[in-house]
Structure formats: C-alpha cells, structure tokens
Write a protein that holds these residues in place. Structure first.
Motif, mmCIF file in Angstrom:
data_model
loop_
_atom_site.group_PDB
_atom_site.id
_atom_site.type_symbol
_atom_site.label_atom_id
_atom_site.label_comp_id
_atom_site.label_asym_id
_atom_site.label_seq_id
_atom_site.Cartn_x
_atom_site.Cartn_y
_atom_site.Cartn_z
ATOM 1 N N ALA A 1 -4.538 0.343 4.751
ATOM 2 C CA ALA A 1 -3.200 0.836 5.116
ATOM 3 C C ALA A 1 -3.250 1.519 6.483
ATOM 4 C CB ALA A 1 -2.694 1.811 4.048
ATOM 5 N N THR B 1 4.316 -5.043 7.313
ATOM 6 C CA THR B 1 2.878 -4.843 7.030
ATOM 7 C C THR B 1 2.586 -4.459 5.579
ATOM 8 O OG1 THR B 1 2.713 -2.465 7.426
ATOM 9 C CG2 THR B 1 2.673 -3.859 9.376
ATOM 10 N N ARG B 2 3.632 -4.252 4.787
ATOM 11 C CA ARG B 2 3.447 -3.851 3.383
ATOM 12 C C ARG B 2 2.740 -2.487 3.251
ATOM 13 N NH1 ARG B 2 6.679 -7.558 2.464
ATOM 14 N NH2 ARG B 2 6.508 -9.028 0.749
ATOM 15 N N VAL B 3 3.012 -1.594 4.210
ATOM 16 C CA VAL B 3 2.512 -0.222 4.090
ATOM 17 C C VAL B 3 3.737 0.682 3.890
ATOM 18 C CG1 VAL B 3 1.370 1.706 5.286
ATOM 19 C CG2 VAL B 3 0.469 -0.623 5.504
ATOM 20 N N ARG C 1 -3.600 -1.075 9.249
ATOM 21 C CA ARG C 1 -2.331 -1.772 9.521
ATOM 22 C C ARG C 1 -1.361 -0.863 10.273
ATOM 23 N NH1 ARG C 1 -0.885 -5.176 4.002
ATOM 24 N NH2 ARG C 1 -2.885 -6.230 3.859
ATOM 25 N N LEU C 2 -1.335 0.404 9.856
ATOM 26 C CA LEU C 2 -0.427 1.357 10.517
ATOM 27 C C LEU C 2 -0.804 1.523 11.986
ATOM 28 C CD1 LEU C 2 1.779 3.586 10.501
ATOM 29 C CD2 LEU C 2 0.019 5.197 9.746
ATOM 30 N N TYR D 1 0.873 -1.178 0.000
ATOM 31 C CA TYR D 1 0.000 0.000 0.000
ATOM 32 C C TYR D 1 0.906 1.223 0.000
ATOM 33 C CZ TYR D 1 -3.868 -3.136 1.164
ATOM 34 O OH TYR D 1 -4.808 -4.130 1.133
#
Ligand SMILES: Cc1ncc(COP(=O)(O)O)c(C=O)c1O
Length: 366
Positions: free
Chosen positions: A356, A324-326, A359-360, A7
């Motif tokens: 996103a 987290t892929r953010v 997750r953050l 993201y």
C-alpha cells in the motif's frame, strides 16, 4: 467498502483480532453468571481495577465509587461526558484536526463547536493558545482535545497540558481530554510507558474529564467497553444519564476488560513493537517524496502527511482508491486544518502496509 482487493488503511483499528486470553475471560464470565444487569456506573470490580491501574501507571489516586464511570465504549464516554456539560446554545472549543465525533456530539447537544486548528510549527504540531483565548465567549463551557491525537499522532507536552489546564481554570471551562490512545506511545522512556495523563496535573476538584476505551490498547473495538473519569459531581450525573442511554456496558465484556487490565501488558508490548516498525516504514516511504511533509507522530497509529498543493483530499483519496486500490481517510474529514493531508492507519499487517505504501508513494510522485 464493496470494492474487492483494496488495501484498507482508512479504519482506525488494528487488523489483529482480540487476544485469546481476553476472549476466554469473556466466556468464563458468561459461564460464571455475568449475564445480568450491572450498576449504571459499571461493575465495582472493574472500577477498582481501573483505580489500581491509574495508581500503578500514573501515580494518580482515583475514587472508584465516585470518579470512574464504565461506558459502552469511548464514544459513549464522550457522549455522556459532553451531554453533562453542554446546554443548548453553549459553545465548545475543539482542537482539530480531530476524530469528528467530538464536534458532532457537541452539535447533537444543540451547542456550537468552534474548531481550533493545531498549527504545524517546525515539524511539530502545537496548540494555538492565542486562537483559544480569542475564541472564548460568554457561552463557552468546554475545551476538547485528543492526546495522542487521531489523526495527527500528536501528543501534548507537559507544558501544553499545564497551559490547557490553566486556560480552562482561568475561564471556568470544563477540560475534556480524550486519552484513548495513551498506551500507543513511542516517545516514552520505555516502550509501553503511557502518555502521562492530564490527571497527573489536575486535582480531583478540577473540572476535568478523561475519555477512555479498551478498543485500541487491547484490540477490543467490537466489544464496546470504555470509561469516563471525571470530577465526582459530573461522574454522578454521567451515571444517571447512562441509565437512559444504555444503562451500562455489557456485563461479560466488562469482566473481560478486567482481565485485559490484569494480564494485557505482554501482548501490548508485542503490539507496540510491531506498530513502531510500521510507523518507521511509513515515515521512510513518505520521507523522500518531494512536496510531502510528515510530522513524526509520537503516539496512536496514524501518520498524517501533508501534500503540497493538495486542495481536495476527498478527491485525492477517491482517485487513489479507484486507480491503485489503496484506501486512506481524507484529511478534510477531521475538521479545520485537515484539508491538504491524508490519514494513514498503520495498524495493518506488513503484507498490506508494504504494497500500500509503495503504491501510495508512486501515486503521489505521479
Ligand atoms: C480519538 C478517539 N476517541 C475515541 C474513540 C472511540 O473508540 P471506541 O468507541 O471504540 O471506544 C476513537 C475511535 O476511533 C478515537 O479515535
């Protein structure tokens, strides 16, 4: 950049493609013969359209033949503007945290950027006028500020603008206002009202430069069209300098920019409504997290939360990305005052922004 499934909230641009009416205008322009060189200062018709736009939106009179120079992007306007002002060994005062290109261009002139952080006072960023005064030396030539700010979303108040102008006048300095986000403003009387330009307060004889761009308001980042508004003598030098850098912005993108000015208000209003909702989503997601301070941004499309105890924002962003892929931009990238924060660009679609932010928030809460 090569990681899948990320993201991406680190770019400073909207995920929305350039609106069709602008693309069609570029095609018409190419078909209509706008494939040749233009004047170094840009198409006279675009400069006249900009003068009319400033009259309409700001009540400011500009001479399109002397005070407006079309550039191949906002960053090129920043580049020619700063190069016209600084000699090697000079100094520039740059309000930070800020998009780093201003300070880097100062360095490319073999001049020194003195970074003056915006202090955070009672939930709002401010200008440290004492620090500005203390930083002036006999070599100081220029003050650079960005309003609305990237990354803070801070917007200079009229009082702050007056004091910056008075400060520049008192010390005989050039005042450069980067106003590329002026249409992305959420605190005006009406959504769509621009942030009042410094040009409303300055006279045309003041040593003032305004850097601007079509990138942000019209989703035209890849088109590379911007402009510089400056006192006539500086604008004339910037025009000459353009010749040796890029000569001029592409002719058909200039023509398309004219259409953006003429027909862009409806699309802009739709984008602003979306951005305002996205901003609310980010503020809500971050608001309840202990140890996170989020000054409410009045402009641009960024939030810049400060995280208690965060000493290495680069490492934080790397871990956030891997775990987290953010993808966010680390505050340290924006100069003095940036460490301890991260920048979130909320110009993404909801399908990206919502997960996103979730997750953050989970990552920060640990
Ligand atoms: C504060 C600021 N100024 C200028 C620019 C330059 O925009 P462009 O070169 O796309 O016109 C940007 C782009 O991110 C920016 O954030």
């Amino acid at each position: 950049m090569s990681m899948d499934g990320v993201y991406r909230l680190y770019f400073g641009e909207s995920n929305v493609p350039t609106p069709d009416y602008i693309k069609r205008a570029a095609i018409r322009a190419m078909e209509g013969g706008y494939t040749y060189y233009t004047e170094n200062a840009g198409l006279p018709s675009l400069r006249r359209a900009l003068a009319a736009y400033y009259r309409r939106l700001h009540g400011v009179e500009l001479d399109p033949s002397r005070e407006i120079v079309i550039t191949a992007s906002g960053v090129q306007a920043l580049n020619v503007g700063i190069r016209c002002v600084l000699d090697p060994g000079d100094e520039a005062l740059v309000l930070t945290p800020a998009w780093p290109n201003g300070a880097s261009i100062v360095a490319m002139c073999n001049a020194a950027a003195r970074l003056i952080p915006h202090p955070l006072c009672r939930g709002r960023y401010a200008v440290d006028f004492d620090a500005l005064e203390a930083a002036v030396t006999p070599r100081t030539r220029l003050v650079v500020y960005t309003s609305p700010s990237n990354p803070l979303g801070w917007v200079a108040t009229e009082d702050e603008q007056r004091r910056l102008l008075a400060f520049a006048r008192r010390h005989g300095l050039w005042l450069l206002a980067d106003e590329v986000y002026d249409r992305l403003y959420y605190a005006g009387a009406r959504l769509g009202d621009p942030v009042p330009s410094i040009l409303r307060l300055a006279t045309r004889d003041d040593a003032v430069l305004v850097v601007h761009s079509f990138s942000k308001s019209y989703c035209m980042t890849g088109w590379r069209v911007g402009y510089l508004i400056a006192r006539g003598d500086l604008a004339s030098k910037a025009t000459q300098l353009n010749e040796f850098i890029i000569s001029h912005a592409p002719s058909f993108t200039q023509k398309a920019a004219e259409t953006a000015l003429a027909d862009g208000e409806e699309e802009l209003a739709r984008m602003l409504a979306r951005l305002r909702e996205n901003r609310a989503l980010c503020l809500e997601a971050l608001g309840g997290i202990p140890g996170v301070t989020v000054p409410e941004p009045d402009g641009a499309f960024y939030v810049f939360p400060r995280i208690d105890g965060l000493a290495d924002s680069f490492d934080f962003c790397r871990r956030l990305l891997v775990e987290t892929r953010v993808g966010l931009a680390p505050g340290v990238a924006f100069g003095a005052g940036g460490e301890g924060s991260v920048r979130i660009c909320y110009a993404a679609g909801r399908a990206v922004l919502e997960p996103a932010m979730e997750r953050l928030a989970r990552f920060i809460r640990g």
